[in-house]
Enzyme design. Structure first.
Site, short mmCIF file in Angstrom:
data_model
loop_
_atom_site.label_atom_id
_atom_site.label_comp_id
_atom_site.label_asym_id
_atom_site.label_seq_id
_atom_site.Cartn_x
_atom_site.Cartn_y
_atom_site.Cartn_z
N GLU A 172 0.82 -1.22 0.00
CA GLU A 172 0.00 0.00 0.00
C GLU A 172 0.85 1.27 0.00
OE1 GLU A 172 -2.91 -0.22 3.17
OE2 GLU A 172 -4.01 -1.80 2.15
N GLU A 302 -5.65 -8.62 0.00
CA GLU A 302 -6.34 -8.30 1.25
C GLU A 302 -7.80 -8.03 0.92
OE1 GLU A 302 -4.66 -5.44 4.06
OE2 GLU A 302 -2.65 -5.90 3.31
#
Ligand code: AHR
Length: 505
Positions: A172, A302
């Site tokens: 991320e 995720e």
């Protein structure tokens, strides 16, 4: 409500990859320490891993584990987590603002995954780490012997290499919360250099680049980040990594405020689909722009639901999911299946305690959360072929997003077993959904089994007192074999195929 749905043997979307049955283990709260691992516990093995949790991981068919983060990896230096445990440093973890004892590290986790017969997806630090450090980790894991780091691994107890094939290069990196956040050009440059060095050590590894961390409206880099990263590093990328967490509780926002309620569940499925379609289009666009023959796939590493909190008799506050969370999670997993041509890796987030499928308590007691059941049905589809779906679902009114399809379903054909599996979620809180399913390309199809996850109250969960309150039951089928999905239910239907169309003609 009624729907007519058709599947055809010859309209294939794609195979369900073995890497779809993944979950995610991060050094975060009680996911590792007090989750999969508890030193000196009567139920723990000689390394300190809980046997009862290992059993759950195996029974629920987890095939891949992503490790060690998540945000955690962006300030994690893997060399802190190897060698004699008593010599490992206790570090301050910049991601979660806590102490990291480093008692579980690369060796323990790689051996754990091997014992579970799963695959390890390892992430490397691009926040505070260097390309060299990432390449050294590949050397530590994948070179057999006669180099400094491979010999160090042997000295640390693992004679044979771990052969880690799948790597996440950073996590991320467009998130403002990420240690070492970057702009997409800086990330693409760092990614290329890291990929280059990692591949010099092992040319066979497969690499996932960070996609933007979410498609939430306030996450402004969605799409733009992905386009630049792909344009700048396309040939070095095998997978673009995507993440998304959905929730119904405004108190449970992760970063951005959320307004969604339970009546927005149907929209969430549509939203996930649109996220994948957008990224899939970008992948095609960049491939065309660069006149490349190379394919980049999606690693959805995720995918999670944000749970509610509950209190255990020991005083521990834990994450607890409801029946409706499970229905929604199943619906989201169907979306991934319906993009099986593009999505090759999936990790439910996370494995234990934190958003976990399995809640683990210090005294040896565990709770299987309702979301684990659709996950198992999904993981059971590995090796099958997803068939395209034709037909319209009735629309229901959502709280904030107008009308959305009341259901999400996927159909998987297992040629060798001569079996068809249909997974289906009905999101309507009040209405049943009558399904008329027809199949093309098969002549004799008969319903053999119908598993249903349903409780009268969709807010019901599994607890210490009633650990199996929300668990699947086998539905009895009437003579008419009509498929009526109850309101807010999750269903797994298995059909046997006794004759294929071409066998008859
Ligand atoms: O799952 C918790 C966190 O959520 C992960 O560390 C991060 O990647 C995501 O934002």
């Amino acid at each position: 409500m009624k729907a007519k749905i058709r599947y055809d043997r010859y309209f294939e979307i794609g195979r369900v990859n073995r890497r779809m049955g993944g979950s995610f283990v991060e050094h975060l709260n009680r996911c590792v320490y007090g989750g999969i691992y508890e030193e000196n516990h009567p139920l723990s093995d000689s390394e300190g891993f809980r046997e009862d949790v290992k059993e759950l991981v195996k029974n629920f068919k987890v095939t891949l584990l992503r490790y060690p983060g998540g945000n955690f990896v962006s300030s994690y230096h893997w060399k802190d987590g190897i060698g004699p445990r008593k010599n490992r440093p206790v570090r301050y973890d910049l991601a979660w603002g806590c102490r990291e004892t480093n008692q579980v590290g690369t060796d323990e986790f790689a051996r754990y995954v091997r014992e579970l017969d799963a695959e390890l997806m390892m992430s490397v630090n691009l926040g505070t780490g260097t390309p060299k450090e990432a390449a050294e980790l590949v050397e530590y894991c994948n070179i057999e012997k006669n180099t400094y780091y491979s010999d160090l691994r042997r000295k640390n107890g693992s004679e044979f290499p771990y052969n880690v094939k799948l790597w996440c290069v950073g996590n991320e990196m467009d998130g403002s919360w990420q240690t070492g956040q970057m702009d997409p050009f800086a990330y693409a440059r760092a990614y290329r250099e890291t990929a280059k060095m990692m591949r010099r050590v092992d040319p066979k590894i497969e690499l996932a680049a960070c996609g933007s961390c979410s498609n939430e409206p306030l996450h402004e880099s969605f799409g733009k980040w992905d386009r630049v990263v792909l344009e700048e590093a396309y040939e070095w990328i095998d997978y673009l990594s995507l993440h998304r967490y959905y929730g119904f509780d405004v108190v449970q926002d992760l970063v951005y405020p959320r307004k969604e309620t339970m009546d927005d569940g149907a929209w969430m499925v549509h939203d996930l689909d649109s996220m994948i379609v957008t990224i899939g289009s970008l992948l095609q666009y960049v491939k065309g722009l660069l006149r490349s023959d190379h394919e980049v796939y999606i690693s959805f590493d995720e995918l999670g639901i944000l749970p509610k909190k509950a209190r255990h008799s020991s005083g521990i506050v834990y994450d607890s999911f409801t029946e409706y969370d499970a229905v929604l999670f199943g619906g989201l997993l169907c979306v991934l299946l319906n993009h099986a041509d593009l999505v090759k890796v999936c990790c439910q987030a996370l494995l234990t305690n934190e958003n976990g499928m399995f809640t683990v308590f210090p005294k040896g007691h565990t709770i299987v959360q309702p979301i684990a059941f659709p996950f198992k049905n999904f993981a059971d589809c590995i090796g099958g072929t997803v068939l395209a779906q034709v037909g319209e679902w009735p629309q229901i009114e959502t709280d904030h997003y107008g009308l959305a399809s009341c259901a999400s379903a996927a159909c998987i054909y297992f040629e060798e077993r001569k079996e068809i599996r249909i997974l289906a979620a009905n999101f309507s809180a009040e209405d049943s959904l009558e399904l008329e399913i027809s199949f093309g390309g098969f002549t004799k199809v008969s319903l053999m089994e119908w598993q249903e996850l349903f409780t009268e109250n969709p807010l019901e969960g599994n607890s210490e007192k009633c650990p199996q309150k929300v668990s699947p039951v086998l539905r009895k089928m009437g003579k008419e074999k009509k498929i009526v999905l109850r309101p807010h239910s999750w269903n797994a239907l298995t059909y046997s195929v006794s004759e294929l169309w071409e066998e008859r003609t």
